[in-house]
Design a protein around this motif. Structure first.
Motif, mmCIF file in Angstrom:
data_model
loop_
_atom_site.group_PDB
_atom_site.id
_atom_site.type_symbol
_atom_site.label_atom_id
_atom_site.label_comp_id
_atom_site.label_asym_id
_atom_site.label_seq_id
_atom_site.Cartn_x
_atom_site.Cartn_y
_atom_site.Cartn_z
ATOM 1 N N CYS A 22 0.865 -1.184 0.000
ATOM 2 C CA CYS A 22 0.000 0.000 0.000
ATOM 3 C C CYS A 22 0.899 1.231 0.000
ATOM 4 O O CYS A 22 1.604 1.479 0.981
ATOM 5 N N ALA A 23 0.867 1.955 -1.101
ATOM 6 C CA ALA A 23 1.668 3.164 -1.240
ATOM 7 C C ALA A 23 0.823 4.371 -0.851
ATOM 8 O O ALA A 23 -0.289 4.545 -1.344
ATOM 9 N N ALA A 24 1.382 5.196 0.032
ATOM 10 C CA ALA A 24 0.647 6.345 0.548
ATOM 11 C C ALA A 24 1.254 7.649 0.058
ATOM 12 O O ALA A 24 2.471 7.746 -0.144
ATOM 13 N N PHE A 29 3.901 10.188 6.497
ATOM 14 C CA PHE A 29 3.771 8.739 6.600
ATOM 15 C C PHE A 29 4.382 8.189 7.877
ATOM 16 O O PHE A 29 3.791 7.342 8.546
ATOM 17 N N ARG A 30 5.566 8.694 8.242
ATOM 18 C CA ARG A 30 6.331 8.044 9.321
ATOM 19 C C ARG A 30 5.632 8.116 10.666
ATOM 20 O O ARG A 30 5.944 7.352 11.559
ATOM 21 N N ARG A 71 6.386 -1.736 7.588
ATOM 22 C CA ARG A 71 6.331 -0.453 6.916
ATOM 23 C C ARG A 71 7.729 -0.031 6.504
ATOM 24 O O ARG A 71 8.709 -0.331 7.188
ATOM 25 N N ASP A 72 7.798 0.668 5.380
ATOM 26 C CA ASP A 72 9.048 1.244 4.898
ATOM 27 C C ASP A 72 8.801 2.749 4.781
ATOM 28 O O ASP A 72 8.188 3.221 3.810
ATOM 29 N N ASN A 73 9.262 3.482 5.777
ATOM 30 C CA ASN A 73 8.977 4.920 5.797
ATOM 31 C C ASN A 73 9.698 5.658 4.669
ATOM 32 O O ASN A 73 9.246 6.721 4.233
ATOM 33 N N ALA A 74 10.783 5.118 4.177
ATOM 34 C CA ALA A 74 11.499 5.755 3.072
ATOM 35 C C ALA A 74 10.708 5.662 1.768
ATOM 36 O O ALA A 74 10.835 6.517 0.897
ATOM 37 N N ASN A 76 7.269 5.234 1.862
ATOM 38 C CA ASN A 76 5.863 5.539 2.165
ATOM 39 C C ASN A 76 4.949 4.365 1.843
ATOM 40 O O ASN A 76 3.869 4.532 1.260
ATOM 41 N N THR A 77 5.381 3.194 2.225
ATOM 42 C CA THR A 77 4.662 1.983 1.865
ATOM 43 C C THR A 77 4.502 1.073 3.081
ATOM 44 O O THR A 77 5.432 0.923 3.872
#
Length: 115
Positions: A22-24, A29-30, A71-74, A76-77
């Motif tokens: 899921c891309a935001a 995001f973080r 989650r991957d904050n870099a 945004n997913t």
């Protein structure tokens, strides 16, 4: 404008695996709590897994030990790794983000598990 876009659904045999993404965009995001829900036609939407901004996770009893939210904050997913899938996991899966007091949803992605 907040947007959540899911991908990765599909048809898989019982015991198989899938990874949903899921891309935001449009949110910080973080710091946003994120979640995956699922819904079967005619039934209420069910919480599957949550992850806080700090990375703490929680799972529905029905998926514990089989699903992993990350989650991957870099990027945004947020991801949902699903293993040992069962026919009862068949549903439309939705990404959710909480941001500034509002709930935001993606369009959903279908997961179908055949027996």
């Amino acid at each position: 404008q907040v947007q959540l876009v899911e991908s990765g659904g599909g048809l898989v045999q019982s015991g198989g695996s899938l990874r949903l993404s899921c891309a935001a965009s449009g949110i910080i995001f973080r710091i946003s709590p994120l979640a995956w829900y699922r819904q079967v036609s005619g039934k209420a939407r069910e919480l599957v897994a949550t992850i806080t901004g700090g990375g703490s996770t929680n799972y529905a009893d029905s998926v514990k030990g089989r699903f992993t939210i990350s989650r991957d904050n870099a990027k945004n997913t947020v991801y949902l790794q699903m293993k040992n899938l069962k026919p009862e996991d068949t549903a439309v899966y939705y990404c959710n983000a909480k941001y500034r007091g509002f709930d935001y949803w993606g369009q959903g992605t279908q997961v179908t598990v055949s027996s």
